[in-house]
Design a protein around this motif. Structure first.
Motif, mmCIF file in Angstrom:
data_model
loop_
_atom_site.group_PDB
_atom_site.id
_atom_site.type_symbol
_atom_site.label_atom_id
_atom_site.label_comp_id
_atom_site.label_asym_id
_atom_site.label_seq_id
_atom_site.Cartn_x
_atom_site.Cartn_y
_atom_site.Cartn_z
ATOM 1 N N LEU A 1 0.510 -1.002 -0.247
ATOM 2 C CA LEU A 1 0.079 0.246 -0.526
ATOM 3 C C LEU A 1 0.786 1.036 0.206
ATOM 4 O O LEU A 1 0.484 2.082 -0.860
ATOM 5 N N VAL A 2 1.964 1.247 0.839
ATOM 6 C CA VAL A 2 2.601 2.538 0.888
ATOM 7 C C VAL A 2 3.130 2.534 -0.558
ATOM 8 O O VAL A 2 3.066 3.423 -1.316
ATOM 9 N N LEU A 3 4.021 1.658 -1.466
ATOM 10 C CA LEU A 3 3.961 1.536 -2.744
ATOM 11 C C LEU A 3 3.160 2.265 -3.730
ATOM 12 O O LEU A 3 3.882 3.223 -4.269
ATOM 13 N N VAL A 4 1.898 1.815 -4.041
ATOM 14 C CA VAL A 4 1.460 2.229 -4.310
ATOM 15 C C VAL A 4 0.705 3.596 -4.058
ATOM 16 O O VAL A 4 0.453 3.874 -5.045
ATOM 17 N N GLN A 5 0.872 3.860 -3.243
ATOM 18 C CA GLN A 5 0.292 5.072 -1.992
ATOM 19 C C GLN A 5 0.787 6.022 -3.064
ATOM 20 O O GLN A 5 0.836 7.157 -3.951
ATOM 21 N N VAL A 6 2.535 5.744 -2.987
ATOM 22 C CA VAL A 6 3.727 7.291 -3.032
ATOM 23 C C VAL A 6 3.991 7.109 -5.041
ATOM 24 O O VAL A 6 4.280 8.196 -4.863
ATOM 25 N N LEU A 7 3.646 6.068 -5.248
ATOM 26 C CA LEU A 7 4.014 5.400 -7.070
ATOM 27 C C LEU A 7 3.053 6.103 -7.934
ATOM 28 O O LEU A 7 2.994 6.711 -8.755
ATOM 29 N N ILE A 8 1.901 5.979 -7.427
ATOM 30 C CA ILE A 8 0.341 5.605 -8.043
ATOM 31 C C ILE A 8 -0.422 6.938 -7.695
ATOM 32 O O ILE A 8 -0.356 7.938 -7.960
ATOM 33 N N PHE A 9 -0.607 6.653 -6.390
ATOM 34 C CA PHE A 9 -2.394 8.083 -5.640
ATOM 35 C C PHE A 9 -2.093 9.094 -5.206
ATOM 36 O O PHE A 9 -1.885 9.592 -5.535
ATOM 37 N N ARG B 1 0.776 10.649 -7.032
ATOM 38 C CA ARG B 1 0.744 12.274 -8.220
ATOM 39 C C ARG B 1 -0.673 12.275 -8.858
ATOM 40 O O ARG B 1 -0.996 12.499 -9.718
ATOM 41 N N ILE B 2 -1.815 11.490 -8.212
ATOM 42 C CA ILE B 2 -2.872 12.240 -9.082
ATOM 43 C C ILE B 2 -3.576 13.475 -7.935
ATOM 44 O O ILE B 2 -3.559 13.437 -7.056
ATOM 45 N N HIS B 3 -3.234 14.547 -8.624
ATOM 46 C CA HIS B 3 -3.732 15.167 -8.161
ATOM 47 C C HIS B 3 -5.124 16.059 -8.933
ATOM 48 O O HIS B 3 -4.950 16.958 -10.443
ATOM 49 N N LEU B 4 -6.220 15.922 -9.053
ATOM 50 C CA LEU B 4 -7.201 16.123 -9.794
ATOM 51 C C LEU B 4 -8.240 17.767 -9.572
ATOM 52 O O LEU B 4 -8.450 18.054 -8.440
ATOM 53 N N PHE B 5 -7.889 18.949 -10.716
ATOM 54 C CA PHE B 5 -8.261 19.620 -10.215
ATOM 55 C C PHE B 5 -7.830 20.316 -9.808
ATOM 56 O O PHE B 5 -7.658 21.865 -9.403
ATOM 57 N N GLY B 6 -6.558 20.405 -9.697
ATOM 58 C CA GLY B 6 -5.504 21.176 -8.586
ATOM 59 C C GLY B 6 -5.882 20.599 -7.128
ATOM 60 O O GLY B 6 -5.608 21.114 -6.065
ATOM 61 N N TYR B 7 -6.779 20.356 -7.072
ATOM 62 C CA TYR B 7 -7.537 19.940 -5.332
ATOM 63 C C TYR B 7 -7.676 18.803 -4.822
ATOM 64 O O TYR B 7 -7.229 18.638 -3.611
ATOM 65 N N ALA B 8 -8.461 17.768 -5.804
ATOM 66 C CA ALA B 8 -8.728 15.608 -4.904
ATOM 67 C C ALA B 8 -7.155 15.292 -5.591
ATOM 68 O O ALA B 8 -6.833 14.819 -5.741
ATOM 69 N N THR B 9 -6.785 15.370 -3.938
ATOM 70 C CA THR B 9 -5.317 14.012 -3.982
ATOM 71 C C THR B 9 -6.173 12.687 -3.136
ATOM 72 O O THR B 9 -7.039 12.868 -2.695
ATOM 73 N N ALA B 10 -6.329 11.329 -3.617
ATOM 74 C CA ALA B 10 -5.958 10.083 -2.848
ATOM 75 C C ALA B 10 -5.079 9.786 -2.341
ATOM 76 O O ALA B 10 -4.333 9.607 -2.113
ATOM 77 N N CYS B 11 -5.724 9.282 -1.033
ATOM 78 C CA CYS B 11 -4.605 8.709 0.134
ATOM 79 C C CYS B 11 -5.584 7.179 0.127
ATOM 80 O O CYS B 11 -6.262 6.885 0.852
ATOM 81 N N ILE B 12 -5.243 6.513 -0.449
ATOM 82 C CA ILE B 12 -6.188 5.255 -0.624
ATOM 83 C C ILE B 12 -4.812 4.194 0.705
ATOM 84 O O ILE B 12 -5.861 2.811 0.767
ATOM 85 N N TYR B 13 -3.979 4.059 1.257
ATOM 86 C CA TYR B 13 -3.226 3.541 2.592
ATOM 87 C C TYR B 13 -4.158 3.811 3.643
ATOM 88 O O TYR B 13 -4.206 2.659 4.160
ATOM 89 N N ILE B 14 -5.137 4.933 3.894
ATOM 90 C CA ILE B 14 -5.544 4.537 5.071
ATOM 91 C C ILE B 14 -7.130 3.462 5.104
ATOM 92 O O ILE B 14 -8.074 2.911 5.912
#
Lengths: 282, 167
Positions: free
Chosen positions: B15-23, B25-38
């Motif tokens: 989960l840490v790897l998936v979070q830092v390497l993929i998620f 980097r997602i910044h939709l419209f400059g507001y939304a970020t995804a934190c799936i590790y929670i």
């Protein structure tokens, strides 16, 4: 006594919670501190290695456009080479002394290295970029970083194999600039909002320029050579106190797409720095 | 016991790897970020002690911080989430559910599970964005960031849950 102890044991998670939050807050507050940042940033070897492995894979996806840009850059460089050769020949014809002067000045100037970006952030008010060159490659703090499109930032800290760049998109970054065609110079500063624009602050009112003018590095600091492009003036407004102009600058570099950069170091930098420091000490 | 711990460690690293390497980097419209590790914290079994929860959350936040150049911010927000998780989960555990269970669509039913994870996620993001800006001077911006990031993260949570509950 027994009841107090029981109470403490029963609620021990409160203490753990406070302790862990305390640690986190210490980390947040010392975030601005240069030394402690070294430990916890992507300049650290573990994170750096993982990031460069991932960038290796990532870079394949943009090879085509990257190639086109490089070819274009190569072409302009070849043109410049040809021009310089011509100049040199003319000078040779003129007299030998001039040739001697010319080559000597060149050697005193700047040297360049290339590097690759392994990590990049855009969404914070203080963004950082990590590149895959460090002290072992002769890269150290206060060197300038630019891409083929324009200025990227200044090296903020270096470890053995990685360095962190303070890009133009960081509230702490200040790059000395000049509007092409005028001699007045001023600082470029980011307001933390749109990643495409930055601002020239404290532009003197008497300076003559128009919208669409190109902003380049001033060459007064020893970090960047003069005339590296930065951006184009989009719009002009008065500063809050009405004494200066504030100009919105559209940056040439697209920070979300930049991947290869050049690092520039100055041979005369230490000398200039020492001279300026000795003045401050007096 | 050992097997469970190993699986938990494997999930942690993944989960840490998936979070830092993929998620990250997602910044939709400059507001939304995804934190799936929670999701990891949300889905720890019911009988996990609060101390254990706190330590897992803190370590998780710290690892993500290390890669994102944000020392302390994720750690603080995740620790807060770890702290409030157990009382929150108790509020959603209905009668007739086994004593120890893993929170999920199957054990809690979809509606309860979604409300429970939305609450967890929004608590986490509120803390995260306040800490990142270190001010509450711009409440509208804060609200947009929290809501959009919660929605985005919930999208991934629901997709993960959909696939894992069908197995």
């Amino acid at each position: 006594m027994q009841t107090i102890l029981n109470f403490l044991i029963k609620h021990n998670h409160w203490f753990l919670f406070t302790l862990l939050e305390g640690i986190s807050f210490v980390l947040i507050v010392s975030f601005n501190n240069y030394q402690s940042a070294v430990m916890f940033t992507s300049a650290n070897n573990v994170a750096g290695n993982i990031y460069s492995a991932i960038t290796d894979v990532d870079s394949y996806f943009s090879l085509k456009s990257e190639n086109e840009i490089l070819t274009e850059h190569n072409r302009t460089l070849l043109e410049e080479l040809e021009q310089t050769r011509n100049e040199l020949n003319t000078l040779k014809d003129n007299n030998l002394l001039a040739v001697h002067e010319f080559t000597r000045n060149k050697a005193d100037g700047f040297y360049y290295k290339s590097a690759r970006i392994v990590n990049n952030s855009l969404n914070k008010t203080d963004n950082y970029i990590t590149i895959d060159k460090g002290i072992n490659d002769g890269v150290h703090e206060e060197m300038g970083v630019f891409s083929e499109k324009g200025v990227v930032g200044i090296i903020y800290q270096s470890s053995a194999n990685y360095s962190i760049v303070l890009p133009l998109l960081n509230g702490k970054s200040k790059v000395n600039c000049r509007v092409k065609g005028s001699n007045s110079f001023c600082a470029l500063q980011w307001d933390g909002n749109d990643t495409r624009y930055s601002y020239l602050v404290d532009l003197p009112r008497y300076a003559a320029f128009e919208m669409g003018d190109t902003v380049v590095t001033s060459g007064f600091s020893s970090i960047f050579p003069a005339d590296i492009p930065v951006g184009r003036i989009q719009n002009l407004e008065e500063s809050e106190d009405g004494l200066f102009y504030r100009a919105k600058v559209e940056l040439f570099v697209d920070f979300s797409a930049v991947s290869n950069v050049f690092i520039v170091g100055s041979n005369g930098k230490n000398e200039q720095d020492e001279l300026e420091k000795s003045l401050e000490e007096k | 016991m050992t097997k469970n711990t190993l699986i938990r460690f494997r999930n942690f690293v993944l989960l840490v790897l998936v979070q830092v390497l993929i998620f990250s980097r997602i910044h939709l419209f400059g507001y939304a970020t995804a934190c799936i590790y929670i999701i990891f914290i949300i889905k720890l079994p019911r009988h996990t002690t609060r101390n254990e929860l706190l330590i897992w959350s803190f370590l998780f936040g710290l690892c993500v911080d290390m890669f994102c150049n944000t020392p302390g911010i994720n750690a603080a927000a995740a620790t807060l989430l770890g702290f409030v998780r157990n009382p929150l989960l108790s509020a959603f555990a209905h009668k007739g559910i086994p004593d120890d269970f893993i929170p999920g669509a199957r054990s809690l039913k979809w509606s309860r599970y979604i409300v429970y994870s939305v609450l967890c996620t929004s608590i986490f993001f509120t803390a995260l964005f306040i800490l990142e800006a270190f001010t509450v001077a711009n409440p509208l911006m804060l609200l947009i960031s929290v809501v959009s990031s919660t929605l985005l993260t919930m999208l991934f949570t629901i997709v993960t849950e959909f696939f894992s509950s069908r197995q």
